[in-house]
Design a protein around this motif. Structure first.
Motif, PDB file in Angstrom:
ATOM      1  N   PHE A  98       0.864  -1.172   0.000  1.00  0.00           N
ATOM      2  CA  PHE A  98       0.000   0.000   0.000  1.00  0.00           C
ATOM      3  C   PHE A  98       0.905   1.227   0.000  1.00  0.00           C
ATOM      4  O   PHE A  98       1.592   1.497   0.987  1.00  0.00           O
ATOM      5  CB  PHE A  98      -0.913  -0.001   1.224  1.00  0.00           C
ATOM      6  CG  PHE A  98      -1.833  -1.195   1.306  1.00  0.00           C
ATOM      7  CD1 PHE A  98      -3.101  -1.149   0.760  1.00  0.00           C
ATOM      8  CD2 PHE A  98      -1.416  -2.372   1.921  1.00  0.00           C
ATOM      9  CE1 PHE A  98      -3.946  -2.251   0.840  1.00  0.00           C
ATOM     10  CE2 PHE A  98      -2.245  -3.469   2.009  1.00  0.00           C
ATOM     11  CZ  PHE A  98      -3.522  -3.416   1.463  1.00  0.00           C
ATOM     12  N   TYR A  99       0.897   1.951  -1.100  1.00  0.00           N
ATOM     13  CA  TYR A  99       1.681   3.187  -1.189  1.00  0.00           C
ATOM     14  C   TYR A  99       0.852   4.326  -0.598  1.00  0.00           C
ATOM     15  O   TYR A  99      -0.275   4.581  -1.033  1.00  0.00           O
ATOM     16  CB  TYR A  99       2.050   3.472  -2.643  1.00  0.00           C
ATOM     17  CG  TYR A  99       3.102   2.523  -3.171  1.00  0.00           C
ATOM     18  CD1 TYR A  99       4.443   2.872  -3.149  1.00  0.00           C
ATOM     19  CD2 TYR A  99       2.754   1.272  -3.677  1.00  0.00           C
ATOM     20  CE1 TYR A  99       5.427   1.997  -3.626  1.00  0.00           C
ATOM     21  CE2 TYR A  99       3.722   0.392  -4.152  1.00  0.00           C
ATOM     22  CZ  TYR A  99       5.054   0.768  -4.122  1.00  0.00           C
ATOM     23  OH  TYR A  99       6.028  -0.096  -4.584  1.00  0.00           O
ATOM     24  N   LEU A 100       1.404   4.999   0.399  1.00  0.00           N
ATOM     25  CA  LEU A 100       0.641   5.939   1.211  1.00  0.00           C
ATOM     26  C   LEU A 100       0.447   7.263   0.484  1.00  0.00           C
ATOM     27  O   LEU A 100       1.408   8.007   0.232  1.00  0.00           O
ATOM     28  CB  LEU A 100       1.339   6.160   2.545  1.00  0.00           C
ATOM     29  CG  LEU A 100       1.665   4.882   3.333  1.00  0.00           C
ATOM     30  CD1 LEU A 100       2.252   5.233   4.686  1.00  0.00           C
ATOM     31  CD2 LEU A 100       0.423   4.019   3.498  1.00  0.00           C
ATOM     32  N   LYS A 101      -0.794   7.587   0.166  1.00  0.00           N
ATOM     33  CA  LYS A 101      -1.127   8.790  -0.589  1.00  0.00           C
ATOM     34  C   LYS A 101      -0.669  10.057   0.127  1.00  0.00           C
ATOM     35  O   LYS A 101      -0.122  10.967  -0.494  1.00  0.00           O
ATOM     36  CB  LYS A 101      -2.636   8.842  -0.823  1.00  0.00           C
ATOM     37  CG  LYS A 101      -3.101  10.117  -1.497  1.00  0.00           C
ATOM     38  CD  LYS A 101      -4.609  10.163  -1.572  1.00  0.00           C
ATOM     39  CE  LYS A 101      -5.064  11.498  -2.135  1.00  0.00           C
ATOM     40  NZ  LYS A 101      -6.545  11.608  -2.150  1.00  0.00           N
ATOM     41  N   LYS A 102      -0.851  10.110   1.430  1.00  0.00           N
ATOM     42  CA  LYS A 102      -0.523  11.322   2.172  1.00  0.00           C
ATOM     43  C   LYS A 102       0.979  11.569   2.270  1.00  0.00           C
ATOM     44  O   LYS A 102       1.414  12.671   2.544  1.00  0.00           O
ATOM     45  CB  LYS A 102      -1.138  11.257   3.578  1.00  0.00           C
ATOM     46  CG  LYS A 102      -2.662  11.279   3.576  1.00  0.00           C
ATOM     47  CD  LYS A 102      -3.205  11.290   4.986  1.00  0.00           C
ATOM     48  CE  LYS A 102      -4.730  11.330   4.993  1.00  0.00           C
ATOM     49  NZ  LYS A 102      -5.286  11.342   6.374  1.00  0.00           N
ATOM     50  N   GLU A 103       1.761  10.520   2.056  1.00  0.00           N
ATOM     51  CA  GLU A 103       3.212  10.639   2.169  1.00  0.00           C
ATOM     52  C   GLU A 103       3.903  10.759   0.813  1.00  0.00           C
ATOM     53  O   GLU A 103       5.083  11.117   0.752  1.00  0.00           O
ATOM     54  CB  GLU A 103       3.775   9.416   2.913  1.00  0.00           C
ATOM     55  CG  GLU A 103       3.191   9.200   4.301  1.00  0.00           C
ATOM     56  CD  GLU A 103       3.519  10.317   5.261  1.00  0.00           C
ATOM     57  OE1 GLU A 103       4.568  10.972   5.071  1.00  0.00           O
ATOM     58  OE2 GLU A 103       2.718  10.568   6.180  1.00  0.00           O
ATOM     59  N   ASN A 104       3.197  10.457  -0.260  1.00  0.00           N
ATOM     60  CA  ASN A 104       3.825  10.388  -1.580  1.00  0.00           C
ATOM     61  C   ASN A 104       3.252  11.436  -2.529  1.00  0.00           C
ATOM     62  O   ASN A 104       2.035  11.622  -2.593  1.00  0.00           O
ATOM     63  CB  ASN A 104       3.628   8.994  -2.194  1.00  0.00           C
ATOM     64  CG  ASN A 104       4.247   7.908  -1.338  1.00  0.00           C
ATOM     65  OD1 ASN A 104       5.289   8.093  -0.726  1.00  0.00           O
ATOM     66  ND2 ASN A 104       3.589   6.753  -1.299  1.00  0.00           N
ATOM     67  N   LYS A 105       4.125  12.071  -3.293  1.00  0.00           N
ATOM     68  CA  LYS A 105       3.726  13.039  -4.301  1.00  0.00           C
ATOM     69  C   LYS A 105       3.547  12.388  -5.671  1.00  0.00           C
ATOM     70  O   LYS A 105       2.994  12.992  -6.579  1.00  0.00           O
ATOM     71  CB  LYS A 105       4.768  14.150  -4.406  1.00  0.00           C
ATOM     72  CG  LYS A 105       4.908  14.990  -3.141  1.00  0.00           C
ATOM     73  CD  LYS A 105       5.944  16.081  -3.347  1.00  0.00           C
ATOM     74  CE  LYS A 105       6.093  16.913  -2.077  1.00  0.00           C
ATOM     75  NZ  LYS A 105       7.100  17.997  -2.238  1.00  0.00           N
ATOM     76  N   HIS A 106       4.039  11.156  -5.797  1.00  0.00           N
ATOM     77  CA  HIS A 106       4.005  10.473  -7.085  1.00  0.00           C
ATOM     78  C   HIS A 106       3.180   9.197  -6.989  1.00  0.00           C
ATOM     79  O   HIS A 106       2.920   8.683  -5.902  1.00  0.00           O
ATOM     80  CB  HIS A 106       5.419  10.139  -7.548  1.00  0.00           C
ATOM     81  CG  HIS A 106       6.321  11.330  -7.649  1.00  0.00           C
ATOM     82  ND1 HIS A 106       6.338  12.155  -8.743  1.00  0.00           N
ATOM     83  CD2 HIS A 106       7.217  11.852  -6.766  1.00  0.00           C
ATOM     84  CE1 HIS A 106       7.215  13.126  -8.555  1.00  0.00           C
ATOM     85  NE2 HIS A 106       7.762  12.964  -7.361  1.00  0.00           N
ATOM     86  N   ALA A 107       2.802   8.686  -8.156  1.00  0.00           N
ATOM     87  CA  ALA A 107       2.013   7.454  -8.201  1.00  0.00           C
ATOM     88  C   ALA A 107       2.885   6.245  -7.889  1.00  0.00           C
ATOM     89  O   ALA A 107       4.104   6.271  -8.039  1.00  0.00           O
ATOM     90  CB  ALA A 107       1.368   7.301  -9.582  1.00  0.00           C
ATOM     91  N   ALA A 108       2.242   5.163  -7.458  1.00  0.00           N
ATOM     92  CA  ALA A 108       2.965   3.907  -7.229  1.00  0.00           C
ATOM     93  C   ALA A 108       3.575   3.441  -8.550  1.00  0.00           C
ATOM     94  O   ALA A 108       3.030   3.711  -9.623  1.00  0.00           O
ATOM     95  CB  ALA A 108       1.996   2.859  -6.692  1.00  0.00           C
ATOM     96  N   PRO A 109       4.733   2.819  -8.484  1.00  0.00           N
ATOM     97  CA  PRO A 109       5.413   2.243  -7.317  1.00  0.00           C
ATOM     98  C   PRO A 109       6.508   3.133  -6.726  1.00  0.00           C
ATOM     99  O   PRO A 109       7.522   2.626  -6.263  1.00  0.00           O
ATOM    100  CB  PRO A 109       6.016   0.970  -7.901  1.00  0.00           C
ATOM    101  CG  PRO A 109       6.434   1.385  -9.281  1.00  0.00           C
ATOM    102  CD  PRO A 109       5.371   2.345  -9.739  1.00  0.00           C
ATOM    103  N   ARG A 110       6.320   4.424  -6.752  1.00  0.00           N
ATOM    104  CA  ARG A 110       7.320   5.345  -6.225  1.00  0.00           C
ATOM    105  C   ARG A 110       6.849   5.896  -4.888  1.00  0.00           C
ATOM    106  O   ARG A 110       5.724   6.353  -4.747  1.00  0.00           O
ATOM    107  CB  ARG A 110       7.546   6.495  -7.205  1.00  0.00           C
ATOM    108  CG  ARG A 110       8.585   7.508  -6.773  1.00  0.00           C
ATOM    109  CD  ARG A 110       8.774   8.525  -7.881  1.00  0.00           C
ATOM    110  NE  ARG A 110       9.719   9.570  -7.492  1.00  0.00           N
ATOM    111  CZ  ARG A 110      10.080  10.596  -8.275  1.00  0.00           C
ATOM    112  NH1 ARG A 110       9.552  10.686  -9.502  1.00  0.00           N
ATOM    113  NH2 ARG A 110      10.942  11.499  -7.851  1.00  0.00           N
ATOM    114  N   GLY A 111       7.715   5.797  -3.869  1.00  0.00           N
ATOM    115  CA  GLY A 111       7.401   6.397  -2.585  1.00  0.00           C
ATOM    116  C   GLY A 111       7.359   5.418  -1.432  1.00  0.00           C
ATOM    117  O   GLY A 111       7.826   4.277  -1.521  1.00  0.00           O
ATOM    118  N   VAL A 112       6.755   5.874  -0.332  1.00  0.00           N
ATOM    119  CA  VAL A 112       6.667   5.094   0.906  1.00  0.00           C
ATOM    120  C   VAL A 112       5.556   4.052   0.783  1.00  0.00           C
ATOM    121  O   VAL A 112       4.477   4.339   0.265  1.00  0.00           O
ATOM    122  CB  VAL A 112       6.371   6.012   2.113  1.00  0.00           C
ATOM    123  CG1 VAL A 112       6.274   5.192   3.401  1.00  0.00           C
ATOM    124  CG2 VAL A 112       7.459   7.076   2.242  1.00  0.00           C
TER     125      VAL A 112
END
Length: 249
Positions: A98-112
């Protein structure tokens, strides 16, 4: 143990709170990754992972690989290690992220990301030994098997470069793990095999980080087996290549 269980439950159920109304789906839905973590621990390790975007900020992944048990030169004070006659092993795994929307500025699979995972590791190793505690040295051959089954939760971050390359880091990954070990001695010898088997076991489990503390003072049963439930950990470093139909966002 209670704290670990709360973490695991949170990874299974809490992520759905963050998974709603996500960013747009990534332009390429597939990533093929090479796991470099086990190359630092095991011999001849070749592990591949595949991640597939399933929803705007969710993905599933599978891992398959081959690896051999680390080289063990010192098996005990009275045991001389000779030629290794057989070695092999495997890794299988599955996970959901689950890529966290509130923590990430980009779409999956990039980010926390956070989520549950399951892995199973297996190792086989056989070696000729010489036991020197008797009046005359005696030769034998041992065959050892290890099986690890882990159910856990992970927290990580994945970098994406030029929409093609990825760097995936699993930073925290506690698990509940079942450790299943077995050793069998073969040959024409007169010493008590149980004492030697436990001495060899102590030397082998020291190759697993943190496992020696869990199995401290544990001994094999009369059939040469050991089955223990404990806590495990997961840390990973993967390099990936993204592919799939490109979509203009």
């Amino acid at each position: 143990m209670k704290t670990l269980l709360l973490i695991l439950l949170g990874a299974f159920f809490i992520p759905t709170t963050f998974a709603q109304d996500s960013l747009e789906v990534a332009s390429r839905k597939n990533t093929l990754k090479l796991d470099l973590t086990h190359n630092l621990i095991y011999r001849n390790a070749y592990n591949l992972s595949w991640e597939r975007i399933t929803k705007p900020n969710q993905s599933m992944g599978f891992t398959v690989g081959y690896q051999e048990f680390p080289q063990v030169l010192n098996l005990g004070e009275n045991i001389e290690a000779k030629r290794e006659s057989d070695a092999g092993g495997y890794k299988f795994g599955a996970e959901y992220r689950f890529y966290l929307k509130k923590e990430n500025k980009h779409a999956a699979p990039r980010g926390v990301y956070i989520g549950p995972y399951f892995t199973t590791l297996g190792f086989n190793t056989s070696r000729e030994i010489v036991y020197t505690q008797t009046a005359e040295p005696q030769e034998a051959r041992y065959g050892a098997k290890f099986r690890l089954y882990s159910l856990g939760a992970q927290l990580g971050y994945q970098f994406v470069f030029n929409d093609r390359w990825s760097l995936d880091l699993v930073l925290v990954g506690p698990s509940i793990t079942r450790y299943d070990a077995g050793i069998r001695l073969e040959g024409d010898f007169e010493f008590d095999p149980e004492d030697v088997q436990n001495e060899i076991l102590d030397a082998l489990i020291n190759k697993f980080p943190g496992l020696s503390d869990l199995l401290n003072e544990k001994e094999l049963d009369s059939s040469g087996k050991l089955d223990v439930l404990g806590i495990g950990y997961r840390y990973q470093f993967l390099i990936g290549y993204r592919f799939g139909k490109y979509k203009q966002r």
